[in-house]
Design an enzyme around this catalytic site. Structure first.
Site, PDB file in Angstrom:
ATOM      1  N   HIS A 180      -9.992   8.784 -13.335  1.00 13.02           N
ATOM      2  CA  HIS A 180     -10.325  10.162 -12.944  1.00 13.02           C
ATOM      3  C   HIS A 180     -11.651  10.636 -13.538  1.00 13.02           C
ATOM      4  CE1 HIS A 180      -8.459  12.700 -16.480  1.00 13.02           C
ATOM      5  NE2 HIS A 180      -9.232  11.738 -16.928  1.00 13.02           N
TER       6      HIS A 180
ATOM      7  N   ASP B 204     -11.609  -1.211 -25.570  1.00 12.74           N
ATOM      8  CA  ASP B 204     -12.481  -0.040 -25.441  1.00 12.74           C
ATOM      9  C   ASP B 204     -13.865  -0.412 -25.952  1.00 12.74           C
ATOM     10  OD1 ASP B 204     -13.397   2.672 -25.050  1.00 12.74           O
ATOM     11  OD2 ASP B 204     -11.307   3.285 -25.232  1.00 12.74           O
TER      12      ASP B 204
ATOM     13  N   ASP C  83     -16.163  -3.357 -21.991  1.00 11.67           N
ATOM     14  CA  ASP C  83     -16.662  -2.327 -21.086  1.00 11.67           C
ATOM     15  C   ASP C  83     -16.022  -2.589 -19.730  1.00 11.67           C
ATOM     16  OD1 ASP C  83     -18.045  -0.783 -19.262  1.00 11.67           O
ATOM     17  OD2 ASP C  83     -20.018  -1.173 -20.118  1.00 11.67           O
TER      18      ASP C  83
END
Length: 396
Positions: free
Chosen positions: A304, A262, A284
């Protein structure tokens, strides 16, 4: 004629312990309860509850936090107490009559329990509000930091734009909130408390859903693992709840097998206990994947957040790291059904729309997205109690 007293007695006497550990039964009962409430409430009664009570309860929960009472009550054991004793726990001080009026509403909405003697007992919800690292409390902050203003602004934003479906992440409703025109993720990065409320609230949201290890057969994945190098690379992993669930099912997996990736601002918030169980790596996912040939690359509720253009960028950055015949991509996401979507699926979809100009996808759209980036869908793993499915794909 329905004997309403028998109905009330049956509902009040329902033994919830019988369904507490049965996610299917619990979900069915909750859905039935929502339908019952919707059928019983008068139209104005329902709108009044939405527009008056909900926001007022959120405000009350925040006030009680701001005077330090949730935390102090938890540290005092959450014991049954009087309003005066609760006032004595407040720091900064709080007026007695004010707190009594606040707790009346909290009791009416079952945040706390009011006894016939006018005393108050804690509940699992009120105790969680006293835990500063709890997803419950951070969900409250997320509403203040992000959701409330964004949702309130959305109707006016749509009117000015002549009611298009928001699909441009560079011109979102959320960016319309501030003179700086910062996106949701830019605003999270601008303030640590904004990042924390989002990250921890999403951890809670993950805990609310069914474990992905109950939807997908992880046994076949682990049995074929040699023990060398990584097994699962969790991209955009947040606080690592999905890796922890895999560890709970397969506790012998070494830290080298589980890679948590992350951004630096998320990595900095990880607890030390988790860092000892997994390999932590700053990454990233818009940049090339540094770990080559992992058996599994995992993304939960990542794609999403992005429109098709950016989602393709993420997949393109990953694809070159995948090894033909070895690497699988597991995407744990909502597949919006054509009819009968749940309130959770629809609510998340609407949040994505006004916060990010993004959307939940149907199965058809997921296939088009993945296949358009050179991936072949092998299988879609679903469970009747899970709002999400695991999409298993490999290089075409």
């Amino acid at each position: 004629m329905v004997d309403h007293q028998k109905v009330i007695a049956a509902l009040d006497g329902l033994n919830l312990e019988d369904v507490a550990n049965d996610s299917t039964a619990r979900g069915q009962i909750l859905a039935a309860a929502h339908r019952l409430t919707a059928r019983l409430e008068l139209p104005y009664e329902r709108m009044m509850r939405w527009t008056w009570s909900h926001d007022d309860v959120i405000a009350c929960c925040r006030i009680v936090h701001d005077v330090g009472l949730w935390k102090a009550w938890l540290e005092a054991g959450g014991k049954e107490t009087t309003v005066q004793e609760l006032v004595d726990l407040c720091n900064p001080p709080c007026d007695l009559v004010l707190l009594r009026r606040i707790f009346r509403l909290l009791a009416a909405e079952h945040v706390v329990i009011e006894t016939p003697e006018g005393r108050y007992r804690s509940t699992p919800l009120s105790l969680e509000l006293g835990n500063l690292s709890s997803p419950v409390l951070q969900c409250l902050f997320f509403w203040y930091h992000h959701n409330a203003d964004s949702a309130k602004n959305f109707p006016f934003y749509l009117a000015r734009e002549s009611y298009p479906e928001p699909l441009d992440p560079l011109k979102s409703n959320y960016m319309d909130l501030t003179p700086e025109n910062m996106s949701f993720f830019q605003r999270c990065a601008s303030k640590p408390e904004y990042q924390e409320s989002f990250t921890v609230a999403m951890t809670g949201y993950t805990q609310l859903k069914m474990d992905w290890t109950e939807v997908y057969d992880t046994k076949q994945m682990v049995e074929g693992f040699s023990g060398d190098g990584p097994l699962v690379v969790d991209m955009g992993a947040g606080q690592g709840p999905d890796l922890q669930k895999l560890l709970a099912r397969h506790p012998d997996l070494p830290a080298s097998a589980l890679v948590l990736q992350d951004l630096p601002e998320v990595i900095s918030t990880l607890v030390q206990d988790l860092k000892s169980k997994v390999t932590v790596q700053e990454h990233d996912f818009f940049t090339p994947q540094p770990i080559q040939g992992s058996p599994v690359y995992f993304m939960h509720a990542v794609l999403h957040d992005w429109d098709d253009i950016d989602a393709r960028r993420i997949l393109n950055s990953l694809r070159s790291a995948m090894k033909p015949g070895v690497s699988k991509l597991l995407v744990y996401e909502v597949l919006i059904p054509t009819v009968g979507a749940t309130w959770l699926q629809c609510s998340v979809d609407f949040n994505l729309m006004h916060l990010l100009a993004a959307a939940e996808r149907t199965e058809e759209k997921w296939r088009l997205l993945l296949e358009g980036e050179g991936l072949r869908v092998i299988k879609i793993w679903s469970h009747p109690s899970s709002p999400e499915s695991v999409i298993e794909a490999e290089l075409a």
